[in-house]
Design a protein around this motif. Structure first.
Motif, PDB file in Angstrom:
ATOM      1  N   PHE A  37       0.824  -1.213   0.000  1.00 15.34           N
ATOM      2  CA  PHE A  37       0.000   0.000   0.000  1.00 15.34           C
ATOM      3  C   PHE A  37       0.856   1.260   0.000  1.00 15.34           C
ATOM      4  N   PHE A  38       2.008   1.210   0.622  1.00 14.22           N
ATOM      5  CA  PHE A  38       2.955   2.311   0.490  1.00 14.22           C
ATOM      6  C   PHE A  38       3.362   2.477  -0.968  1.00 14.22           C
ATOM      7  N   SER A  39       3.668   1.358  -1.631  1.00 19.58           N
ATOM      8  CA  SER A  39       4.101   1.423  -3.027  1.00 19.58           C
ATOM      9  C   SER A  39       2.969   1.906  -3.933  1.00 19.58           C
ATOM     10  N   LEU A  40       1.746   1.427  -3.699  1.00 23.79           N
ATOM     11  CA  LEU A  40       0.619   1.870  -4.510  1.00 23.79           C
ATOM     12  C   LEU A  40       0.366   3.364  -4.342  1.00 23.79           C
ATOM     13  N   ALA A  41       0.499   3.856  -3.108  1.00 25.76           N
ATOM     14  CA  ALA A  41       0.293   5.284  -2.872  1.00 25.76           C
ATOM     15  C   ALA A  41       1.349   6.113  -3.595  1.00 25.76           C
TER      16      ALA A  41
END
Length: 404
Positions: free
Chosen positions: A345-349
């Motif tokens: 989710f960090f990467s997607l953000a």
């Protein structure tokens, strides 16, 4: 002087007459809403421990924190489990509807309320991507992010076609939604809940509600086009300003991260990447982490490459080809982080934040191919032959709609 004056007047006209980057804002709308939706769905079984009544950050601690920093969260209005469930469900629903582009002006506000409410309830539940979502959820409120690739754009296109046939088009859903939200805002204000926190969010909510009402009244009752044009200019200025802030925020994130890394001794000697690969929390695939860290040269190149890319990215915005190459490298890096370090989710953000710099021509091609794939899928489901590929100009017109 004449050239300068013409350039300045042209820039002002461009900022005021159109909402820039409609495809980019659509991508970040879909990206951030989708990221938050996936996070909420994944953590649904653990929602009570993360943000609810069973969490380590208890009710008393939450009251003390929000009392000190004035942060906004509807979860501190009541400690009832039912209230938490309603707030969590609304956060999921608003994320889904914003991603689809249904009533994006309203859904962006509800999306912001959901993000702020959950994150401010338990401030230590996050991995870095939550900070990006926190900020971007506020910025999205000011953008016209539903002009393309949204149900709003589709509804407006169908409305234009109906009006061209001489049919009367009446929007009953918008006024009804506006009225319900107005009642809820008035109830929260009358109960003394809405202004318990900083005035920014309540003022923003009431201001957006009043602006929506004014927009509808002017569109329906104004006898001349000037009032609508004025409101359109104001909306364009807010959109373009917010888009600039989103781009500046992304550059600031990379610049500060890169320059702070330079000051660290482990980044200077080229071994920094080795350590997170061997932490249990960041090693969902130990064998893969061991494989990547087995080569000292690879660790050195990745460490120095990460710093170089982050420091250089803001400067490459002045050169389109260099920016596009570095953008692809950064998105690939975040995809690797999602898999290797277990931070999806960090990467997607971050990928969603990077998407604001994607070229418009590339996004248009993606939209055309997605539309063709969708038509082929529906044609197969109906047993009909696939339709002929649309002409580029027809596809472009299909994506244009009034502000949403």
């Amino acid at each position: 002087m004449n050239r300068v004056a013409l350039a300045v007047s042209g820039a002002i006209a461009r900022v005021t007459e159109s909402a820039l980057g409609p495809y980019q804002t659509a991508v970040i709308r879909i990206g951030f809403a989708g990221t938050w939706l996936l996070f909420l769905l994944r953590e649904y079984p653990h929602r009570h421990e993360l943000y609810g009544p069973d969490g380590p950050w208890g009710w008393d601690l939450g009251q003390q924190l929000t009392g000190l920093n004035g942060s906004f969260t509807v979860l501190m209005w009541s400690d009832a489990t039912l209230w938490f469930e309603i707030a969590y469900a609304l956060a999921v629903l608003s994320s889904l509807l914003l991603m689809l582009g249904w009533r994006t002006r309203t859904m962006s506000l509800l999306f912001m309320i959901g993000v702020l409410s959950l994150q401010n309830r338990s401030v230590f539940m996050g991995d870095g991507g939550d900070n990006v979502l926190h900020l971007m959820s506020i910025y999205l409120v000011f953008t016209r992010c539903g002009r393309v690739w949204s149900l709003d754009a589709r509804r407006e296109r169908l409305g234009q076609e109906a009006r061209a046939r001489g049919e009367r088009v009446v929007d009953r859903t918008g006024p009804a939604l506006w009225g319900v939200l107005g009642v809820l805002l008035a109830a929260a204000t009358g109960a003394g809940r809405l202004f318990d926190s900083e005035a920014l969010v309540p003022v923003l909510l009431w201001g957006a509600w009043a602006a929506q009402g004014l927009w509808w009244v002017v569109g329906r009752r104004a006898r001349s086009a000037e009032p609508r044009i004025l409101l359109d200019v104001i909306a364009n200025i807010l959109h373009n300003g917010a888009l600039f802030v989103i781009m500046a925020e992304a550059c600031l994130i990379y610049a500060t991260a890169g320059w702070y890394k330079i000051q660290g001794s482990r980044w200077q000697d080229g071994t920094a990447v080795h350590y997170p690969l061997h932490l249990d929390y960041f090693s969902p695939w130990p064998a893969l982490a061991d494989l990547l860290s087995s080569s000292g040269t690879m660790v050195l190149l990745v460490t120095y490459g990460t710093v170089a890319v982050q420091v250089a990215f803001p400067f490459t915005l002045l050169h389109r080809r260099a920016k596009n190459v570095l953008l692809a490298v950064m998105m690939t890096e975040h995809a690797v982080i999602a898999v290797v370090l277990g931070l999806p989710f960090f990467s997607l953000a971050m990928i969603a934040a990077d998407a604001v710099f994607l070229p418009t021509s590339f996004l248009r091609r993606v939209g055309v191919r997605a539309a063709r794939a969708r038509e082929r899928l529906f044609a197969r489901g109906r047993g009909a032959p696939p339709p002929a590929p649309p002409a580029p100009e027809d596809t472009e017109r299909a994506h244009v709609g009034f502000p949403a």
